[in-house]
Design a protein around this motif. Structure first.
Motif, PDB file in Angstrom:
ATOM      1  N   ARG A 113      44.976 -82.268  25.382  1.00  0.00           N
ATOM      2  CA  ARG A 113      43.923 -83.101  24.801  1.00  0.00           C
ATOM      3  C   ARG A 113      42.565 -82.880  25.461  1.00  0.00           C
ATOM      4  NH1 ARG A 113      45.140 -89.300  25.735  1.00  0.00           N
ATOM      5  NH2 ARG A 113      43.109 -89.394  24.742  1.00  0.00           N
ATOM      6  N   ASN A 114      42.548 -82.320  26.668  1.00  0.00           N
ATOM      7  CA  ASN A 114      41.286 -82.108  27.380  1.00  0.00           C
ATOM      8  C   ASN A 114      40.891 -80.639  27.453  1.00  0.00           C
ATOM      9  OD1 ASN A 114      42.567 -84.712  29.248  1.00  0.00           O
ATOM     10  ND2 ASN A 114      40.641 -84.937  28.143  1.00  0.00           N
ATOM     11  N   ILE A 115      41.414 -79.834  26.523  1.00  0.00           N
ATOM     12  CA  ILE A 115      41.022 -78.433  26.411  1.00  0.00           C
ATOM     13  C   ILE A 115      40.602 -78.178  24.969  1.00  0.00           C
ATOM     14  CG2 ILE A 115      41.785 -76.024  26.530  1.00  0.00           C
ATOM     15  CD1 ILE A 115      43.699 -76.810  28.744  1.00  0.00           C
ATOM     16  N   VAL A 116      39.430 -77.606  24.806  1.00  0.00           N
ATOM     17  CA  VAL A 116      38.931 -77.306  23.468  1.00  0.00           C
ATOM     18  C   VAL A 116      39.877 -76.339  22.777  1.00  0.00           C
ATOM     19  CG1 VAL A 116      37.117 -76.054  22.251  1.00  0.00           C
ATOM     20  CG2 VAL A 116      36.514 -77.758  23.941  1.00  0.00           C
ATOM     21  N   LYS A 117      40.132 -76.568  21.510  1.00  0.00           N
ATOM     22  CA  LYS A 117      41.083 -75.753  20.768  1.00  0.00           C
ATOM     23  C   LYS A 117      40.417 -74.533  20.119  1.00  0.00           C
ATOM     24  CE  LYS A 117      44.768 -78.950  19.551  1.00  0.00           C
ATOM     25  NZ  LYS A 117      44.469 -79.917  20.612  1.00  0.00           N
ATOM     26  N   LEU A 118      41.089 -73.396  20.261  1.00  0.00           N
ATOM     27  CA  LEU A 118      40.716 -72.208  19.493  1.00  0.00           C
ATOM     28  C   LEU A 118      41.440 -72.308  18.160  1.00  0.00           C
ATOM     29  CD1 LEU A 118      39.404 -69.383  19.330  1.00  0.00           C
ATOM     30  CD2 LEU A 118      41.535 -68.465  20.240  1.00  0.00           C
ATOM     31  N   LEU A 119      40.689 -72.463  17.090  1.00  0.00           N
ATOM     32  CA  LEU A 119      41.288 -72.683  15.779  1.00  0.00           C
ATOM     33  C   LEU A 119      41.595 -71.395  15.036  1.00  0.00           C
ATOM     34  CD1 LEU A 119      39.076 -75.654  14.556  1.00  0.00           C
ATOM     35  CD2 LEU A 119      41.286 -75.747  15.721  1.00  0.00           C
TER      36      LEU A 119
END
Length: 384
Positions: A113-119
């Motif tokens: 939840r605290n890591i930006v997602k690579l979509l």
């Protein structure tokens, strides 16, 4: 008739060029990963160049979120309505495509939840484009250093952001399927979502390592003020190098001061050095941010400052691990704000329980927070 023929030829050339870029950028290897039973990568993560042209209004300058030495990040909207940040590099990197694809696969599987997602990514252009969730409230650096009397950064907020960030780094180092060194921890690479929750971002220089590896040897690169002195001397980046960078961020949270400043004395232009000197001379209280000095207990200040001091030790072997850092910050936070944390946990549990009984089509409409775990905006930092 001739106009139509020329248009047809031009379109054919564009299709061939896109195919050429796709193959050169490792598209076939990525497709193998998609077809692999253990790959676990969503096929929807491979986007076409037209998907991103439409999303950004043909990379309109008005959509640019920031510029860096290696390229530009654009804000866009995918056809399914998701707001995204698209990193478009200006540099062409030859070779190492297998490592690039491996990084895409690894980051696609990270779920924290605290890591930006690579979509997703697009391989149909000369340089691959990376697509991230979009994070709306900027960077921690801006939050701390751009004065805003309407939104003071309380001690509770500072401690929470430190705890969330350390938890994300602990996950990368010791809980992910393959350990990952971030290699550029700084306050501009920590983003804040709509609720000002921390999101670690920008994995452009990150390295995945095997379990038996203790370091990676690379050309020294990083950001002045956050760079591990030991790494600078040896060119060997370890998990403790990330710890050092986090230590500087922790001092930023304590003091509200920038990592490098000409307003400080020559010896203390580096925040890390300035902090260590203040600790040695028993002058810590003099450099703390007023919000910290007024709101935090002396016990909290002592524990967090001592932790920061250990993170900034010149010898990596004497620094704590990120797992130890995260555990200690979590303990401080649990002791200081037990009721607030308990309420948050109950709220999260209620959302998850409610979501379990929802159809996928209803989940987004009825559970804003849960749906946004996958669709929250992502970021971009301007200093790559």
């Amino acid at each position: 008739m001739i106009w139509r023929l020329l248009k047809f030829i031009k379109k054919r050339k564009e299709i061939k060029l896109r195919k050429k870029f796709f193959e050169r950028n490792g598209g076939l290897l990525l497709q193998q990963q998609l077809n692999s039973p253990e790959g676990g990568l969503d096929k929807g993560r491979i986007l076409t160049v037209m998907d991103l042209v439409v999303a950004t209004d043909n990379f309109n300058k008005s959509r640019a979120l920031g510029h860096g030495g290696l390229g530009t990040v654009y804000k866009g909207m995918l056809i399914d309505g998701r707001i995204v940040a698209i990193k478009k590099s200006t540099a062409v990197y030859e070779g190492k495509l297998e490592q690039f694809i491996n990084e895409v696969v690894i980051l696609s599987q990270i779920n924290h939840r605290n890591i930006v997602k690579l979509l997703g990514c697009c391989l149909e252009t000369e340089v691959p484009l990376l697509v991230y969730e979009f994070i709306p409230n900027g960077t921690l650096f801006e939050f701390l250093h751009d004065a805003n009397d309407e939104l003071p950064v309380t001690w509770e907020t500072r401690l929470r952001i430190a705890t969330e960030t350390s938890g994300a780094l602990s996950y990368l180092h010791s809980a992910a399927s393959i350990p990952i060194y971030h290699r550029d921890i700084k306050s501009t690479n920590i983003l804040l979502d709509e609720k000002y929750l921390a999101k670690v971002a920008d994995f452009g220089t990150s390295k995945s390592v095997s379990l038996e590896q203790t370091h990676v040897t690379t050309l020294v690169q990083g950001t002045l003020g956050y760079l591990d002195p030991e790494y600078f001397q040896t060119s060997q980046f370890t998990d403790k190098s990330d710890v050092y960078g986090f230590g500087v961020v922790l001092v930023e949270l304590l003091t509200g001061q920038k990592p490098i400043s000409s307003s400080r004395t020559e010896e203390g232009r580096s925040l890390a050095t300035y902090f260590m000197i203040s600790m040695e001379e028993n002058q810590l209280l003099d450099i703390l941010h007023p919000q910290v000095r007024e709101q935090a207990t002396r016990e909290d200040i002592k524990r967090v400052a001592d932790l920061a001091k250990r993170c900034l030790h010149l010898q990596g072997r004497n620094r704590p691990t990120m797992k130890e850092v995260a555990a200690e910050l979590e303990e401080v936070r649990n002791i200081t704000f037990p009721s607030r944390i308990q309420r948050n946990k109950k709220s999260d549990a209620a959302v998850e329980e409610h979501a379990d009984g929802l159809e996928p089509s209803k989940m987004k409409a009825e559970t804003g927070t849960l749906a946004l775990l996958d669709e929250r905006p992502l970021l971009v930092t301007t200093s790559w």
